[in-house]
Design an enzyme around this catalytic site. Sequence first.
Site, PDB file in Angstrom:
ATOM      1  N   SER A   1      68.330   1.428  -4.106  1.00 55.80           N
ATOM      2  CA  SER A   1      67.259   0.470  -3.824  1.00 55.80           C
ATOM      3  C   SER A   1      67.563  -0.289  -2.539  1.00 55.80           C
ATOM      4  O   SER A   1      66.653  -0.657  -1.795  1.00 55.80           O
ATOM      5  CB  SER A   1      67.072  -0.500  -4.989  1.00 55.80           C
TER       6      SER A   1
ATOM      7  N   GLU B   1      79.367  15.562  -3.543  1.00 53.07           N
ATOM      8  CA  GLU B   1      79.742  14.175  -3.865  1.00 53.07           C
ATOM      9  C   GLU B   1      81.165  13.886  -3.421  1.00 53.07           C
ATOM     10  O   GLU B   1      82.069  14.701  -3.638  1.00 53.07           O
ATOM     11  CB  GLU B   1      79.610  13.962  -5.378  1.00 53.07           C
TER      12      GLU B   1
ATOM     13  N   ASP C   1      72.541   7.548   2.195  1.00 52.21           N
ATOM     14  CA  ASP C   1      71.415   6.909   1.504  1.00 52.21           C
ATOM     15  C   ASP C   1      70.285   6.559   2.475  1.00 52.21           C
ATOM     16  O   ASP C   1      69.118   6.864   2.236  1.00 52.21           O
ATOM     17  CB  ASP C   1      71.878   5.627   0.805  1.00 52.21           C
TER      18      ASP C   1
HETATM   19  P1  ADP Z   1      71.503   0.202  -5.317  1.00 51.00           P
HETATM   20  O1  ADP Z   1      72.417   1.218  -5.906  1.00 51.00           O
HETATM   21  O2  ADP Z   1      70.227   0.132  -6.082  1.00 51.00           O
HETATM   22  O3  ADP Z   1      71.318   0.360  -3.854  1.00 51.00           O
HETATM   23  P2  ADP Z   1      72.777  -2.225  -4.479  1.00 51.00           P
HETATM   24  O4  ADP Z   1      73.644  -3.202  -5.182  1.00 51.00           O
HETATM   25  O5  ADP Z   1      73.324  -1.537  -3.287  1.00 51.00           O
HETATM   26  O6  ADP Z   1      72.232  -1.197  -5.569  1.00 51.00           O
HETATM   27  O7  ADP Z   1      71.456  -2.970  -3.978  1.00 51.00           O
HETATM   28  C1  ADP Z   1      70.730  -3.778  -4.874  1.00 51.00           C
HETATM   29  C2  ADP Z   1      70.345  -5.069  -4.151  1.00 51.00           C
HETATM   30  O8  ADP Z   1      69.359  -4.787  -3.139  1.00 51.00           O
HETATM   31  C3  ADP Z   1      69.691  -6.087  -5.060  1.00 51.00           C
HETATM   32  O9  ADP Z   1      70.656  -6.882  -5.725  1.00 51.00           O
HETATM   33  C4  ADP Z   1      68.857  -6.906  -4.071  1.00 51.00           C
HETATM   34  O10 ADP Z   1      69.678  -7.846  -3.399  1.00 51.00           O
HETATM   35  C5  ADP Z   1      68.417  -5.851  -3.055  1.00 51.00           C
HETATM   36  N1  ADP Z   1      67.091  -5.313  -3.402  1.00 51.00           N
HETATM   37  C6  ADP Z   1      66.789  -4.040  -3.701  1.00 51.00           C
HETATM   38  N2  ADP Z   1      65.460  -3.885  -3.944  1.00 51.00           N
HETATM   39  C7  ADP Z   1      64.904  -5.104  -3.774  1.00 51.00           C
HETATM   40  C8  ADP Z   1      63.565  -5.621  -3.879  1.00 51.00           C
HETATM   41  N3  ADP Z   1      62.532  -4.843  -4.225  1.00 51.00           N
HETATM   42  N4  ADP Z   1      63.375  -6.936  -3.640  1.00 51.00           N
HETATM   43  C9  ADP Z   1      64.405  -7.718  -3.292  1.00 51.00           C
HETATM   44  N5  ADP Z   1      65.674  -7.300  -3.189  1.00 51.00           N
HETATM   45  C10 ADP Z   1      65.936  -6.022  -3.421  1.00 51.00           C
HETATM   46 MG    MG Z   2      72.941   0.307  -2.430  1.00 50.79          MG
END
Ligand code: ADP
Ligand code: MG
Length: 393
Positions: A129, A33, A179
Amino acid sequence: MTTQEMKKAFEEAYGRKAEKIYFAPGRVNLIGEHVDYQGGSVFPCALSFGAWLLIAPNAERVLRFKSLNMPQSYEIPIDAIAPQPDRAWCNYSLGCMDIIARRHPEAKLQNGYDLLYYGNVPAGAGLSSSAAMEVVTARAFTEEMGVVIADDKKYRTELALIGQECEHVYAGVMCGIMDQFASAQGKKDHAIYLNCDTLEFEHVPVKLDGIKVVITNTHSPHHLDSGAYNDRVSQCKLAVEQISKVKPIKFLAELTEEDWREVESAITDPIAHKRARHVVGEVARTAAAVEALKRGEIAYFGELMTASHVSLRDDFEVTGPELDALAEAAWQVEGVLGSRMTGGGFGGCTVSLVRDEAIETFKSFVGAEYEKKTGLKADFYVAEIGDGVMRLE
Ligand code: ADP
Ligand code: MG
């Protein structure tokens, strides 16, 4: 949700059938990390949860975006692809199409598309995500736009690079490659020992007989903001500059622990000294952890995970009370081999190795201790290590 249910949702949304379905996973980093921007290697694996994308071409030359996770939908003409305001979620999708066209001059959107996303990575928990969404989009639209890369390994690396560039240009997050790389190159029951600088990597089998990888979500609103992240990046750079007066280096990851003892006194700034000590130690721990896993020494792997947390807490100072509460409670449970924060820090998740028979105690003890200390409720996921991005139908 099953793919049958997703297909039904697509029909309800657009009044016709989806033609293709794709999946890309989220990821968890087991160890390594805050070393990626200093030439070090990371050790993530892809998870069995992630993002699904269903698509069908349309005759209207527009892109229609819907998500089962989001109330907003968007409609954008294919000749007007550009970043959208107000952190619109479609940026993660639209951006990939744009970056594909920029990186591959031969690639072109020939017609419009109807798109439907569904994701089951817990939102904003640091399990990526956003990378899952980018990589699933890059996979689908490289195919639709006519990008052909015959070598599968090279193709997957290209999908990761498209996703990362999308995140930089369309989401404004200057992330490293880990990622998207894990989401694209993941392999069932393997972790990826990846050098984020050279992109050289190795799939290492994760054979954990009677032991599970458990992810615990702090549900803390805190996260590593770009200010604190950029501070860490510049403190490491300062350490490189000062060390370079006695031993020229490009990255801290070039130093062995022996080298470190010889050069550490060249760092006059006490904060930069601590930050660098974390990086040098973490690089060595990650290499040792990979070797331990290969030899089947899971107990030692777990000890290295715990040592990683301690270093991130005391020297890198990116854990915070929530992650510390989770890790420190986990260390007290018999049958826990190791536990550490994973991801950028402050909020997000911990990752722990827990013996099967200890999982229930782990959940109840850690959950209760955490709530006592922070007033927050933790969530637990027993992780399955899955494959990277794929077309399902
Ligand atoms: P993470 O740590 O989960 O990557 P981020 O802030 O980098 O968090 O990304 C989250 C953003 O990605 C959400 O606010 C949205 O804009 C987008 N996102 C992720 N998954 C989806 C989904 N299934 N449908 C629509 N938007 C998504
Ligand atoms: Mg992210």
